[in-house]
Motif scaffolding. Sequence first.
Motif, PDB file in Angstrom:
ATOM      1  N   MET A 162      74.885  14.971  25.701  1.00 27.86           N
ATOM      2  CA  MET A 162      75.582  14.028  24.836  1.00 27.86           C
ATOM      3  C   MET A 162      77.014  13.897  25.306  1.00 27.86           C
ATOM      4  O   MET A 162      77.661  14.886  25.598  1.00 27.86           O
ATOM      5  CB  MET A 162      75.549  14.565  23.398  1.00 27.86           C
ATOM      6  N   CYS A 215      75.686   8.350  19.069  1.00 24.35           N
ATOM      7  CA  CYS A 215      75.016   9.647  18.921  1.00 24.35           C
ATOM      8  C   CYS A 215      73.644   9.439  18.269  1.00 24.35           C
ATOM      9  O   CYS A 215      73.554   9.196  17.070  1.00 24.35           O
ATOM     10  CB  CYS A 215      75.887  10.557  18.054  1.00 24.35           C
ATOM     11  N   SER A 233      70.863  11.633  19.263  1.00 20.89           N
ATOM     12  CA  SER A 233      70.025  12.799  19.567  1.00 20.89           C
ATOM     13  C   SER A 233      70.472  14.036  18.797  1.00 20.89           C
ATOM     14  O   SER A 233      71.665  14.304  18.654  1.00 20.89           O
ATOM     15  CB  SER A 233      70.084  13.132  21.066  1.00 20.89           C
ATOM     16  N   TYR A 234      69.482  14.777  18.353  1.00 25.16           N
ATOM     17  CA  TYR A 234      69.711  16.046  17.663  1.00 25.16           C
ATOM     18  C   TYR A 234      68.936  17.086  18.472  1.00 25.16           C
ATOM     19  O   TYR A 234      67.739  16.914  18.691  1.00 25.16           O
ATOM     20  CB  TYR A 234      69.161  15.916  16.238  1.00 25.16           C
ATOM     21  N   THR A 261      74.274  18.875  17.151  1.00 23.41           N
ATOM     22  CA  THR A 261      74.643  17.482  17.413  1.00 23.41           C
ATOM     23  C   THR A 261      76.011  17.262  16.773  1.00 23.41           C
ATOM     24  O   THR A 261      76.547  18.167  16.125  1.00 23.41           O
ATOM     25  CB  THR A 261      73.615  16.486  16.823  1.00 23.41           C
ATOM     26  N   ASP A 262      76.593  16.086  16.940  1.00 20.37           N
ATOM     27  CA  ASP A 262      77.738  15.708  16.121  1.00 20.37           C
ATOM     28  C   ASP A 262      77.124  15.160  14.840  1.00 20.37           C
ATOM     29  O   ASP A 262      76.797  13.969  14.744  1.00 20.37           O
ATOM     30  CB  ASP A 262      78.575  14.644  16.844  1.00 20.37           C
ATOM     31  N   PHE A 268      75.757  11.410  14.089  1.00 20.29           N
ATOM     32  CA  PHE A 268      74.299  11.281  14.109  1.00 20.29           C
ATOM     33  C   PHE A 268      73.795  10.642  12.817  1.00 20.29           C
ATOM     34  O   PHE A 268      72.932   9.767  12.833  1.00 20.29           O
ATOM     35  CB  PHE A 268      73.674  12.672  14.294  1.00 20.29           C
ATOM     36  N   SER A 295      79.730   9.472  19.173  1.00 10.72           N
ATOM     37  CA  SER A 295      79.996  10.903  19.078  1.00 10.72           C
ATOM     38  C   SER A 295      81.453  11.207  19.384  1.00 10.72           C
ATOM     39  O   SER A 295      82.037  10.636  20.302  1.00 10.72           O
ATOM     40  CB  SER A 295      79.095  11.665  20.049  1.00 10.72           C
ATOM     41  N   VAL A 319      64.361  17.362  21.461  1.00 12.84           N
ATOM     42  CA  VAL A 319      65.282  16.334  20.993  1.00 12.84           C
ATOM     43  C   VAL A 319      64.588  15.486  19.943  1.00 12.84           C
ATOM     44  O   VAL A 319      63.447  15.070  20.138  1.00 12.84           O
ATOM     45  CB  VAL A 319      65.729  15.414  22.154  1.00 12.84           C
TER      46      VAL A 319
END
Lengths: 151, 151
Positions: free
Chosen positions: B1, B7, B9-10, B42-43, B47, B53, B67
Amino acid sequence: MEEGQRCTSYFFVIKGCLRLFFTDDKGVEHTLQLALENWWMTDIDAFRSERQSGYTIQALETTEVLVITDRNYELILAKLPVMEKYFRLIYERAYAASLSRIRMISRMPKDEFYDLFRTKYPAFMQRVPQKILASFLGFTPEYLSELRKRK
Amino acid sequence: MEEGQRCTSYFFVIKGCLRLFFTDDKGVEHTLQLALENWWMTDIDAFRSERQSGYTIQALETTEVLVITDRNYELILAKLPVMEKYFRLIYERAYAASLSRIRMISRMPKDEFYDLFRTKYPAFMQRVPQKILASFLGFTPEYLSELRKRK
């Protein structure tokens, strides 16, 4: 809620304002959190692990709260699935806010932090006593009063 | 990231180690979070609000992650009620940990903070490069190396 007592209460502010603080070795009080209407407050770590609270919660105005005990918190989550969603969202936001606070207190120049805080939380600026606000922001009361005059 | 990108993706760490950092105006990198096996990163603010992000996530070792996208995160929560409980617990703990971090970085003497951190997270001490660990703890690399020698 008193520092050192077993933490069994979780407060929801109906009307008023709470602060969460601890007292250091020198007797100085440090404010870690503030809560206005519709916010939750407790020592979440102690509440969830059935330990003594590391903090005291104090009302800064005449305050009306709802209280849920640790037992009923478990019960309501077990019985009403919608409460899982409700608290998931509450913590998601609280977690995001605390990370942004870590970023701010760690690195941001003090006057930028002050500007961001008063933009984001104008109600705190009006309702929380200067001394407590300074402690929450990590400033001396003198520095906060200087900033207020300057802005 | 990457900082500045949307943003979506986690990350869940299967194996390895991630860090979340931002770069300040002077080009200095500041590490806000570290994640080992079974941690999420993540942020979270970006997110959940579909924004850019404010941070970069970097692997510190060869790292294997799962992810989930923002869309699938919503979907899995809507479809599987057990995931509400799962994430409620994840955030509850993350929130408690971040509050204890705020208390530590705000007020605790640096060497006490160091002792507490290495007792609580010995894996970080071994696996995270000194420079990044110092940035995470809010120390200079020189001060961290001095502390290590002293203890």
